[in-house]
Structure formats: structure tokens, C-alpha cells
Design an enzyme around this catalytic site. Structure first.
Site, PDB file in Angstrom:
ATOM      1  N   ASP A  95       0.836  -1.214   0.000  1.00  0.00           N
ATOM      2  CA  ASP A  95       0.000   0.000   0.000  1.00  0.00           C
ATOM      3  C   ASP A  95       0.868   1.259   0.000  1.00  0.00           C
ATOM      4  O   ASP A  95       0.522   2.260  -0.633  1.00  0.00           O
ATOM      5  CB  ASP A  95      -0.907   0.017   1.240  1.00  0.00           C
ATOM      6  CG  ASP A  95      -1.921  -1.123   1.190  1.00  0.00           C
ATOM      7  OD1 ASP A  95      -2.744  -1.241   2.107  1.00  0.00           O
ATOM      8  OD2 ASP A  95      -1.864  -1.895   0.188  1.00  0.00           O
TER       9      ASP A  95
ATOM     10  N   SER B 224     -35.100  -7.776 -15.818  1.00  0.00           N
ATOM     11  CA  SER B 224     -35.176  -8.501 -14.541  1.00  0.00           C
ATOM     12  C   SER B 224     -35.044  -9.981 -14.918  1.00  0.00           C
ATOM     13  O   SER B 224     -34.940 -10.316 -16.103  1.00  0.00           O
ATOM     14  CB  SER B 224     -36.522  -8.230 -13.883  1.00  0.00           C
ATOM     15  OG  SER B 224     -37.535  -8.524 -14.833  1.00  0.00           O
ATOM     16  N   LEU B 225     -35.031 -10.854 -13.929  1.00  0.00           N
ATOM     17  CA  LEU B 225     -34.815 -12.269 -14.216  1.00  0.00           C
ATOM     18  C   LEU B 225     -36.010 -13.072 -13.735  1.00  0.00           C
ATOM     19  O   LEU B 225     -36.550 -12.795 -12.666  1.00  0.00           O
ATOM     20  CB  LEU B 225     -33.571 -12.776 -13.473  1.00  0.00           C
ATOM     21  CG  LEU B 225     -32.219 -12.274 -13.957  1.00  0.00           C
ATOM     22  CD1 LEU B 225     -31.134 -12.657 -12.969  1.00  0.00           C
ATOM     23  CD2 LEU B 225     -31.911 -12.805 -15.340  1.00  0.00           C
TER      24      LEU B 225
ATOM     25  N   LYS C 285     -25.788 -14.935  -7.806  1.00  0.00           N
ATOM     26  CA  LYS C 285     -26.634 -13.739  -7.955  1.00  0.00           C
ATOM     27  C   LYS C 285     -26.387 -12.863  -6.720  1.00  0.00           C
ATOM     28  O   LYS C 285     -26.802 -13.176  -5.623  1.00  0.00           O
ATOM     29  CB  LYS C 285     -28.107 -14.149  -8.038  1.00  0.00           C
ATOM     30  CG  LYS C 285     -29.040 -12.974  -8.312  1.00  0.00           C
ATOM     31  CD  LYS C 285     -30.470 -13.450  -8.605  1.00  0.00           C
ATOM     32  CE  LYS C 285     -31.383 -12.253  -8.856  1.00  0.00           C
ATOM     33  NZ  LYS C 285     -31.531 -11.399  -7.646  1.00  0.00           N
TER      34      LYS C 285
ATOM     35  N   LYS D  71     -27.340 -18.553 -17.530  1.00  0.00           N
ATOM     36  CA  LYS D  71     -27.660 -17.934 -18.827  1.00  0.00           C
ATOM     37  C   LYS D  71     -27.195 -18.849 -19.949  1.00  0.00           C
ATOM     38  O   LYS D  71     -26.102 -19.427 -19.872  1.00  0.00           O
ATOM     39  CB  LYS D  71     -26.925 -16.593 -18.981  1.00  0.00           C
ATOM     40  CG  LYS D  71     -27.397 -15.535 -18.010  1.00  0.00           C
ATOM     41  CD  LYS D  71     -26.595 -14.244 -18.152  1.00  0.00           C
ATOM     42  CE  LYS D  71     -27.150 -13.214 -17.209  1.00  0.00           C
ATOM     43  NZ  LYS D  71     -26.373 -11.967 -17.184  1.00  0.00           N
TER      44      LYS D  71
END
Ligand SMILES: Cc1ccc2cc(C(N)=O)cc(O)c2n1
Length: 323
Positions: A32, A81-82, A115, A290
Site C-alpha cells: 500500500d 429482470s430475471l 446472484k 444464462k
């Protein structure tokens, strides 16, 4: 010796690589302190010569002025939407119906992914530069939350690599990892401030802030899951290859994404992820399957608002953890 412009350009691209490795690949190559050194070097040069500042510079993620409200944005390509499957039977009939519609009886290749339980967002890149971020809204009209999405480190202000289309709209889910959610609530409790009920509400509440400096303090992540509007360029012929390409252009994709063939392999993927659900870094509420072939997706089209070629197979609702 390098001119200041060459110097700042080189430092910026170094910073973009560090950002990509840390926030998109989860694979930092420098400590960092090195990241901070380069960040402050760019900031220093821009402060000394403000004309060198560019809106897509990694130092320009947090805007200053809070908005009075969110403008509306019309999605040229509707955000979908699904449909849901709640058990194996539902999934089998989904798979059987697709085989019938595609006129085939060999296994369909599916792209699978968790999801994520967050907030859907649309990111519009023009010539590789992030132009606009918007919520899904009702699928047709959403809210312009560009100043807030710019504060999310895993969302690139400009794409990396080359060969991306002139216009590329990326869709994804903005979510708050569980660790960030718990740390936020511990802090809120300590300060007697409002706590969030769950990570999804925390993500939604953080994106609804009119002041981007507040959003900037929230530990948000974004995973992309598809594309919307694409102009002036073409994309691979499979959904899984499109996601891999988006990842090379600087966007985060889900590390558990996979490609499997046939309903049985899908159920196997669903069970395996279901067993790991509580160990995942973020809340998920199912698995999205899908049809991987884009040509087949186009053949299958949509039923009302949801695509025929996709389904979300949900897990049983988790009883709310009693804090
Ligand atoms: C087409 C579509 C619509 C919503 C989605 C939502 C998610 C999600 N919440 O992770 C994933 C996907 O692949 C999605 N795909």
C-alpha cells in the site's frame, strides 16, 4: 529528462495498473505504501499545475459538491429482470423448454454465476472513458448516480487495454461485502448512528447519498454481469467470453463464474455454491444461469420483461440473522 506531462502520464498509468490489480483482480503486486507514494506524486503534480488535471485521473474519484437531486436517465436498452426458479423441477422445465425452442436435444451450455444481493447499475463508457452511471429504476428509466459510482475503486474511470467499442454500456451489481458491512455497523453503533439491516440496504443507502464524499467512505464493490448498449465495435459470441473481455478492459467479474453443459451440471454448480454460501465474501440470493451462446440468446429473446434465455435459481430465504 521527461517533461512534466510525460512524467504525470507515466505515473497515472502506473496508478491505474495498481488500482486494477488491487480492486479488480484482488492481486496487488506492490505494498500500500508504494500505491500511496505514486498517488501523492500525481496529486502533487496536479496541485502544482492544475491545468494537468483530467477528470479520468485516478485522483478525481471523489467530487466535491453534493447534488440537489438525481437526474433521470433513460436506458436505450432496457435493463432486464430475471425469471425465478425455486426448485430443481423449475430449472429442469426451463432447460427442457429451451431445448424445444432451440430445436435440439443435446446439452445446452450455460454461463453460471452467483446472484449478488446488491443494487443493479448501468455504466456507460464512451471511447473508454466512464461517462455516466445510473440505477436500474424500472428498467426503462433510472437515476443518474455518476458522481457516486465514480467513488467506487473497482469501477474504472477509464477502460484499460484496447479494442473496446466506441460506446460500451456495462451492467453490474454494486454490493457491500459482508466484512465491510459489519465494520460499518460496528462503527455506527459506537457513534449511536443508524445501522443498516443488511448489506443490500447498505449498498442502496450509500448510492442514494447526494454527497459523494459520503458514498466514498462506504466499502462498496461492483461486479459486472452483462452489457447493454454497444456501438462501434463487436463482442465475443459467448456470454462467458464477453465477461472475460470486460475483465481485461478493467472491470471486475465474479471469481466463481463458470461454464457448464446440461441441467445436471447446473444443479451440481448450484449445490456446490449453496454449500459455500456462508463463506462467500458477499450476500447472494441464488445462482444466475444464462444460455452462453449469444446467437441462441437472440433466437430465444424475451418473455415480457425477462429474457427467456436466463433464470435465477434462488436459495431458500435465509432466516434474518438475529444480531
Ligand atoms: C440479465 C441479468 C439481469 C440481472 C442480473 C442480476 C445479477 C446479480 N444480482 O448478480 C446477475 C446477472 O447475471 C443478471 N443478469
Amino acid at each position: 529528462a521527461m517533461t512534466v506531462v510525460e512524467q504525470i502520464t507515466q505515473l497515472r498509468s502506473l496508478l491505474e495498473q495498481y488500482n486494477y490489480q488491487y480492486y479488480v483482480l484482488d492481486a496487488p503486486t506492490v505494498p500500500d505504501a508504494e500505491y500511496d507514494r505514486v498517488f501523492h506524486a500525481v496529486k502533487e503534480l496536479e496541485d502544482r499545475q492544475p491545468e494537468l488535471r483530467r477528470s479520468d485521473s485516478p485522483t478525481q474519484r471523489v467530487g466535491a459538491a453534493p447534488l440537489d437531486g438525481f437526474e433521470q436517465v433513460r436506458h436505450e436498452v432496457r435493463m432486464l429482470s430475471l425469471d425465478n426458479a425455486f426448485n430443481e423441477q423449475d430449472f429442469d422445465s426451463f432447460d427442457t423448454r429451451l431445448k424445444k425452442l432451440l430445436g435440439r436435444d443435446d446439452d445446452i451450455e450455460y454461463a453460471c454465476e452467483p446472484k449478488l444481493d446488491g443494487v443493479a447499475v448501468s455504466l456507460l463508457y464512451r471511447n473508454g472513458v466512464l461517462e455516466r452511471g445510473a440505477t436500474r429504476g424500472d428498467g426503462q428509466v433510472g437515476e443518474n448516480i455518476t458522481s457516486n459510482v465514480r467513488t467506487i475503486p473497482s469501477i474504472p474511470l477509464k477502460l484499460i487495454g484496447s479494442g473496446y467499442p466506441d460506446v460500451l454500456e456495462v451492467r453490474g451489481e454494486i454490493y457491500m461485502p459482508r466484512s465491510g458491512f459489519e465494520a460499518f455497523n460496528d462503527k455506527a453503533r459506537e457513534l449511536y448512528e443508524k445501522e443498516f439491516v443488511n448489506p443490500r440496504n447498505a449498498a442502496a443507502g450509500s448510492l442514494r447519498q447526494l454527497d459523494p464524499t459520503v458514498t466514498a467512505k462506504r466499502p462498496l464493490q461492483m461486479c459486472c454481469y452483462s452489457v447493454g448498449l454497444v456501438e462501434g465495435g463487436d463482442l465475443p459470441a459467448r456470454h462467458s467470453e464477453i465477461l472475460a473481455q470486460l475483465n481485461q478492459w478493467g472491470l471486475r467479474i465474479n471469481v466463481d463464474s463458470a461454464v457448464v453443459s446440461g441441467a445436471k451440471a447446473c444443479m451440481n454448480y448450484y449445490s456446490r455454491l449453496g454449500e459455500r454460501r456462508d463463506q462467500l465474501p458477499m450476500d447472494i440470493d441464488g445462482i444466475v444461469f444464462k444460455v452462453n451462446s449469444i446467437a441462441d440468446q437472440q433466437r430465444l429473446g424475451f418473455v415480457s420483461r425477462a429474457p427467456r434465455w436466463a433464470i435465477a435459481h434462488k436459495f431458500p430465504a435465509q432466516e434474518e440473522l438475529t444480531t
